[in-house]
Design a protein around this motif. Structure first.
Motif, PDB file in Angstrom:
ATOM      1  N   VAL A   3      36.300  29.189  47.869  1.00 58.97           N
ATOM      2  CA  VAL A   3      37.232  28.030  47.546  1.00 58.97           C
ATOM      3  C   VAL A   3      38.308  28.072  48.866  1.00 58.97           C
ATOM      4  CG1 VAL A   3      38.168  26.323  46.543  1.00 58.97           C
ATOM      5  CG2 VAL A   3      36.493  27.569  45.491  1.00 58.97           C
ATOM      6  N   VAL A   4      38.146  27.466  49.817  1.00 60.25           N
ATOM      7  CA  VAL A   4      39.422  27.474  50.661  1.00 60.25           C
ATOM      8  C   VAL A   4      40.164  26.061  50.771  1.00 60.25           C
ATOM      9  CG1 VAL A   4      39.705  27.986  53.251  1.00 60.25           C
ATOM     10  CG2 VAL A   4      37.618  28.683  52.263  1.00 60.25           C
ATOM     11  N   LYS A   5      41.104  26.030  49.903  1.00 58.29           N
ATOM     12  CA  LYS A   5      41.993  24.945  49.789  1.00 58.29           C
ATOM     13  C   LYS A   5      42.733  24.610  50.945  1.00 58.29           C
ATOM     14  CE  LYS A   5      42.058  24.249  44.972  1.00 58.29           C
ATOM     15  NZ  LYS A   5      42.208  25.628  44.127  1.00 58.29           N
ATOM     16  N   LEU A 160      23.463  39.043  41.481  1.00 58.29           N
ATOM     17  CA  LEU A 160      24.674  39.081  40.871  1.00 58.29           C
ATOM     18  C   LEU A 160      25.510  37.907  41.215  1.00 58.29           C
ATOM     19  CD1 LEU A 160      27.115  40.935  39.768  1.00 58.29           C
ATOM     20  CD2 LEU A 160      27.611  41.435  42.230  1.00 58.29           C
ATOM     21  N   SER A 161      25.943  37.376  40.068  1.00 60.06           N
ATOM     22  CA  SER A 161      26.795  36.231  40.519  1.00 60.06           C
ATOM     23  C   SER A 161      28.145  36.443  40.131  1.00 60.06           C
ATOM     24  CB  SER A 161      26.393  35.149  39.495  1.00 60.06           C
ATOM     25  OG  SER A 161      25.090  34.401  39.891  1.00 60.06           O
ATOM     26  N   ILE A 162      28.917  35.913  41.079  1.00 56.74           N
ATOM     27  CA  ILE A 162      30.530  36.276  40.722  1.00 56.74           C
ATOM     28  C   ILE A 162      31.374  34.843  40.681  1.00 56.74           C
ATOM     29  CG2 ILE A 162      30.378  38.325  41.949  1.00 56.74           C
ATOM     30  CD1 ILE A 162      31.665  37.325  44.557  1.00 56.74           C
ATOM     31  N   ALA A 163      32.211  35.247  39.915  1.00 59.37           N
ATOM     32  CA  ALA A 163      33.345  33.946  39.680  1.00 59.37           C
ATOM     33  C   ALA A 163      33.799  33.237  41.217  1.00 59.37           C
ATOM     34  CB  ALA A 163      34.432  34.412  39.069  1.00 59.37           C
ATOM     35  N   PRO A 164      34.213  32.293  41.280  1.00 56.44           N
ATOM     36  CA  PRO A 164      34.714  31.549  42.362  1.00 56.44           C
ATOM     37  C   PRO A 164      35.906  32.309  43.118  1.00 56.44           C
ATOM     38  CG  PRO A 164      34.250  29.692  40.731  1.00 56.44           C
ATOM     39  CD  PRO A 164      34.026  31.163  40.142  1.00 56.44           C
TER      40      PRO A 164
END
Ligand SMILES: [Cu+2]
Length: 169
Positions: A3-5, A160-164
């Motif tokens: 996520v790039v706010k 493998l899934s990683i958290a945002p």
């Protein structure tokens, strides 16, 4: 996902495993192209494996000068339309590419010591394929945010899934 706010969307973050101790990988046998078209570097963000030679063709009808402030600085000089200069990226890191004729031109070359690198799409999604099992530092770089490092552990399973990963300004 990333996520790039601080940016318009979540695309063009480079996600990579910076290094795996003791492992070296053969670079591509032919140059990767970073073109200059209509006063722009194309692509704007390029990730490569260490040891890769990048070709910088000048596809415009005017002269460009390509250099990187480094460190260390390197300069491909000013060169005519429809000619190509080359640079061997043999040091890891993030290299800013500029043109001293056109201040608005910029690009970034991210040099990884492993072949496990990719860019995010608009939704911030990315996939790194064929990463061997192990513990790694996952690096995330974006032009408009602070770089981040996330520890990951890749097991034998296929996915493998990683958290945002939320990039900060
Ligand atoms: Cu230029």
């Amino acid at each position: 996902m990333v996520v790039v706010k601080t940016a318009r969307d979540n695309s063009d973050a480079v996600v990579y495993i910076e290094k795996i101790p003791g492992r070296r990988y053969p670079p591509p046998s032919s140059p990767i192209v970073l073109d200059q078209v209509n006063l722009k570097f194309v692509p704007h963000i390029l990730a490569v494996l260490i040891g890769t030679t990048v070709a910088f063709p000048n596809s415009d009808e005017i002269r460009h000068n390509v250099f990187s402030p480094g460190p260390p600085r390197f300069d491909l000089g000013t060169y005519a339309q429809h000619t190509t200069k080359y640079h061997l990226f043999d040091k890891p890191g993030v290299w800013t590419m500029l043109c001293n004729v056109h201040a608005e031109m910029s690009a970034y070359v991210i040099v990884s010591e492993t072949p496990y690198f990719t860019k995010t799409d608009k939704d911030g999604k990315f996939v790194l394929k064929n990463v061997p099992p192990g513990k790694y530092s996952l690096k995330i770089w974006h032009e408009k945010a602070k770089p981040a490092t996330v520890p990951i552990e890749v097991g034998e399973g296929p996915v493998l899934s990683i958290a945002p990963i939320d990039l900060k300004r």
